[in-house]
Design a protein around this motif. Structure first.
Motif, PDB file in Angstrom:
ATOM      1  N   UNK A   1      15.217   1.231  12.998  1.00  0.00           N
ATOM      2  CA  UNK A   1      13.859   0.944  12.623  1.00  0.00           C
ATOM      3  C   UNK A   1      13.856   0.353  11.212  1.00  0.00           C
ATOM      4  N   UNK A   2      13.087  -0.689  11.002  1.00  0.00           N
ATOM      5  CA  UNK A   2      13.020  -1.314   9.683  1.00  0.00           C
ATOM      6  C   UNK A   2      12.237  -0.416   8.720  1.00  0.00           C
ATOM      7  N   UNK A   3      12.430  -0.662   7.421  1.00  0.00           N
ATOM      8  CA  UNK A   3      11.678   0.100   6.421  1.00  0.00           C
ATOM      9  C   UNK A   3      10.176  -0.091   6.619  1.00  0.00           C
ATOM     10  N   UNK A   4       9.759  -1.311   6.943  1.00  0.00           N
ATOM     11  CA  UNK A   4       8.328  -1.589   7.123  1.00  0.00           C
ATOM     12  C   UNK A   4       7.755  -0.770   8.278  1.00  0.00           C
ATOM     13  N   UNK A   5       8.486  -0.673   9.379  1.00  0.00           N
ATOM     14  CA  UNK A   5       8.007   0.113  10.525  1.00  0.00           C
ATOM     15  C   UNK A   5       8.009   1.606  10.203  1.00  0.00           C
ATOM     16  N   UNK A   6       9.017   2.058   9.462  1.00  0.00           N
ATOM     17  CA  UNK A   6       9.053   3.458   9.038  1.00  0.00           C
ATOM     18  C   UNK A   6       7.836   3.774   8.184  1.00  0.00           C
ATOM     19  N   UNK A   7       7.542   2.901   7.235  1.00  0.00           N
ATOM     20  CA  UNK A   7       6.383   3.103   6.361  1.00  0.00           C
ATOM     21  C   UNK A   7       5.093   3.093   7.177  1.00  0.00           C
ATOM     22  N   UNK A   8       4.968   2.167   8.124  1.00  0.00           N
ATOM     23  CA  UNK A   8       3.779   2.125   8.984  1.00  0.00           C
ATOM     24  C   UNK A   8       3.586   3.454   9.706  1.00  0.00           C
ATOM     25  N   UNK A   9       4.659   4.015  10.248  1.00  0.00           N
ATOM     26  CA  UNK A   9       4.561   5.298  10.968  1.00  0.00           C
ATOM     27  C   UNK A   9       4.157   6.429  10.037  1.00  0.00           C
ATOM     28  N   UNK A  10       4.740   6.460   8.825  1.00  0.00           N
ATOM     29  CA  UNK A  10       4.397   7.511   7.871  1.00  0.00           C
ATOM     30  C   UNK A  10       2.917   7.423   7.485  1.00  0.00           C
ATOM     31  N   UNK A  11       2.438   6.218   7.198  1.00  0.00           N
ATOM     32  CA  UNK A  11       1.038   6.026   6.807  1.00  0.00           C
ATOM     33  C   UNK A  11       0.115   6.428   7.963  1.00  0.00           C
ATOM     34  N   UNK A  12       0.494   6.089   9.195  1.00  0.00           N
ATOM     35  CA  UNK A  12      -0.322   6.466  10.354  1.00  0.00           C
ATOM     36  C   UNK A  12      -0.415   7.989  10.486  1.00  0.00           C
ATOM     37  N   UNK A  13       0.658   8.703  10.168  1.00  0.00           N
ATOM     38  CA  UNK A  13       0.668  10.169  10.283  1.00  0.00           C
ATOM     39  C   UNK A  13      -0.005  10.876   9.118  1.00  0.00           C
ATOM     40  N   UNK A  14       0.190  10.363   7.896  1.00  0.00           N
ATOM     41  CA  UNK A  14      -0.213  11.100   6.697  1.00  0.00           C
ATOM     42  C   UNK A  14      -1.290  10.432   5.858  1.00  0.00           C
ATOM     43  N   UNK A  15      -1.574   9.176   6.116  1.00  0.00           N
ATOM     44  CA  UNK A  15      -2.565   8.473   5.310  1.00  0.00           C
ATOM     45  C   UNK A  15      -2.038   8.133   3.926  1.00  0.00           C
ATOM     46  N   UNK A  16      -2.959   7.771   3.056  1.00  0.00           N
ATOM     47  CA  UNK A  16      -2.622   7.373   1.685  1.00  0.00           C
ATOM     48  C   UNK A  16      -3.552   8.092   0.713  1.00  0.00           C
ATOM     49  N   UNK A  17      -3.605   9.401   0.814  1.00  0.00           N
ATOM     50  CA  UNK A  17      -4.596  10.187   0.085  1.00  0.00           C
ATOM     51  C   UNK A  17      -4.240  10.499  -1.352  1.00  0.00           C
ATOM     52  N   UNK A  18      -3.038  10.226  -1.771  1.00  0.00           N
ATOM     53  CA  UNK A  18      -2.586  10.641  -3.092  1.00  0.00           C
ATOM     54  C   UNK A  18      -1.687  11.862  -2.984  1.00  0.00           C
ATOM     55  N   UNK A  19      -1.981  12.731  -2.016  1.00  0.00           N
ATOM     56  CA  UNK A  19      -1.087  13.848  -1.741  1.00  0.00           C
ATOM     57  C   UNK A  19       0.111  13.362  -0.930  1.00  0.00           C
ATOM     58  N   UNK A  20      -0.059  12.215  -0.307  1.00  0.00           N
ATOM     59  CA  UNK A  20       1.037  11.536   0.386  1.00  0.00           C
ATOM     60  C   UNK A  20       1.255  10.211  -0.334  1.00  0.00           C
ATOM     61  N   UNK A  21       2.489   9.740  -0.377  1.00  0.00           N
ATOM     62  CA  UNK A  21       2.727   8.444  -1.017  1.00  0.00           C
ATOM     63  C   UNK A  21       1.917   7.335  -0.340  1.00  0.00           C
ATOM     64  N   UNK A  22       1.439   6.403  -1.126  1.00  0.00           N
ATOM     65  CA  UNK A  22       0.753   5.232  -0.584  1.00  0.00           C
ATOM     66  C   UNK A  22       1.787   4.267  -0.019  1.00  0.00           C
ATOM     67  N   UNK A  23       1.311   3.250   0.671  1.00  0.00           N
ATOM     68  CA  UNK A  23       2.214   2.212   1.181  1.00  0.00           C
ATOM     69  C   UNK A  23       3.018   1.611   0.019  1.00  0.00           C
TER      70      UNK A  23
END
Length: 141
Positions: free
Chosen positions: A1-23
């Motif tokens: 899996x590419x880094x971009x796809x990994x990041x997309x999956x993480x953002x889909x699961x956790x969002x970008x609230x500040x408590x989770x890293x942003x994109x």
């Protein structure tokens, strides 16, 4: 899996609230050289009365994901006193952990056990500050 796809999956699961890293944060983290161990310094401020218990539940649940990612806790300690020049200085605890690579850290955030445990983490924290540090740039005596 590419880094971009990994990041997309993480953002889909956790969002970008500040408590989770942003994109943007994840892009910076994943740009670290492959195979370079990373340290995570996490300053924690617990929600009064209930935060320590909720965060304790997170710690109890996250173990399998942490181990699967190759994570290693270097230390955890309650803060006796905090001071600083600007910004938040009212922290309750600090954790320093190490992961074999940025990819390993990302895989932990995708692990079903972390996804489930993260709910308790969020229930326990009023604030947190996370620093990602390349292990090869850290200085230990």
């Amino acid at each position: 899996m590419t880094h971009a796809k990994t990041i997309d999956r993480i953002i889909a699961l956790h969002g970008e609230t500040g408590a989770a890293p942003t994109r943007r944060d994840w892009e910076s983290i994943m740009a670290l050289p492959d195979g370079t161990p990373v340290l995570i310094l996490n300053l924690l401020k617990f929600i009064p009365d209930t935060g320590v218990l909720a965060y304790g539940k997170f710690v109890g649940k996250v173990g399998p994901a942490f181990r699967a990612a190759g994570g290693r806790q270097i230390f955890y300690g309650p803060a006796q006193s905090c001071f600083g020049v600007h910004g938040a200085t009212d922290w309750d605890a600090a954790i320093l952990s190490e992961y074999p690579s940025a990819s390993a850290l990302a895989q932990m955030w995708l692990h079903p056990g972390f996804v489930e445990a993260n709910k308790s983490r969020m229930d326990g924290l009023e604030n947190s500050l996370v620093m990602v540090i390349r292990r090869d740039q850290a200085r230990f005596p």
